[in-house]
Motif scaffolding. Structure first.
Motif, PDB file in Angstrom:
ATOM      1  N   ARG A  17       0.821  -1.216   0.000  1.00  0.00           N
ATOM      2  CA  ARG A  17       0.000   0.000   0.000  1.00  0.00           C
ATOM      3  C   ARG A  17       0.852   1.263   0.000  1.00  0.00           C
ATOM      4  N   PHE A  18       2.125   1.147   0.304  1.00  0.00           N
ATOM      5  CA  PHE A  18       2.988   2.308   0.467  1.00  0.00           C
ATOM      6  C   PHE A  18       3.984   2.413  -0.680  1.00  0.00           C
ATOM      7  N   SER A  19       4.384   3.645  -0.979  1.00  0.00           N
ATOM      8  CA  SER A  19       5.335   3.840  -2.068  1.00  0.00           C
ATOM      9  C   SER A  19       6.717   4.237  -1.578  1.00  0.00           C
ATOM     10  N   ASN A  20       6.889   4.429  -0.258  1.00  0.00           N
ATOM     11  CA  ASN A  20       8.205   4.784   0.276  1.00  0.00           C
ATOM     12  C   ASN A  20       8.235   4.576   1.797  1.00  0.00           C
ATOM     13  N   GLU A  23       5.958   6.986   4.080  1.00  0.00           N
ATOM     14  CA  GLU A  23       4.556   6.588   4.220  1.00  0.00           C
ATOM     15  C   GLU A  23       4.414   5.440   5.216  1.00  0.00           C
ATOM     16  N   GLU A  26       4.891   6.727   8.787  1.00  0.00           N
ATOM     17  CA  GLU A  26       3.718   7.461   9.252  1.00  0.00           C
ATOM     18  C   GLU A  26       2.605   6.496   9.678  1.00  0.00           C
ATOM     19  N   GLU A  27       2.366   5.473   8.865  1.00  0.00           N
ATOM     20  CA  GLU A  27       1.334   4.487   9.187  1.00  0.00           C
ATOM     21  C   GLU A  27       1.659   3.745  10.482  1.00  0.00           C
ATOM     22  N   TRP A  65      13.993   1.246  -1.169  1.00  0.00           N
ATOM     23  CA  TRP A  65      12.584   0.863  -1.047  1.00  0.00           C
ATOM     24  C   TRP A  65      12.221  -0.241  -2.034  1.00  0.00           C
TER      25      TRP A  65
END
Length: 66
Positions: A17-20, A23, A26-27, A65
């Motif tokens: 769900r994340f691109s880096n 993100e 933060e989640e 990543w």
């Protein structure tokens, strides 16, 4: 992927769900109620680490990543 906060129960997280890393960081902060504390590990004392296939513990972000 399973994620754990020291002293708490693990939770499942779909990292696709994340691109880096920002993100993901933060989640994780929101998920474990420590939002904003993961941005400055020297000040907060929190470190994000992962265990690779060889059971080596690495800091999150040490590898690209992709």
């Amino acid at each position: 992927m399973q994620v754990y906060k020291s002293g708490s129960v693990g939770r499942s997280l779909d990292i696709t769900r994340f691109s880096n890393y920002a993100e993901l960081r933060e989640e994780l902060g929101q998920m474990f109620g420590i939002k904003g504390q993961l941005d400055d590990p020297d000040r907060s004392g929190w470190q994000l680490v992962f265990v690779d296939r060889e059971n080596d513990v690495l800091l999150l972000g040490d590898d690209p990543w992709e």
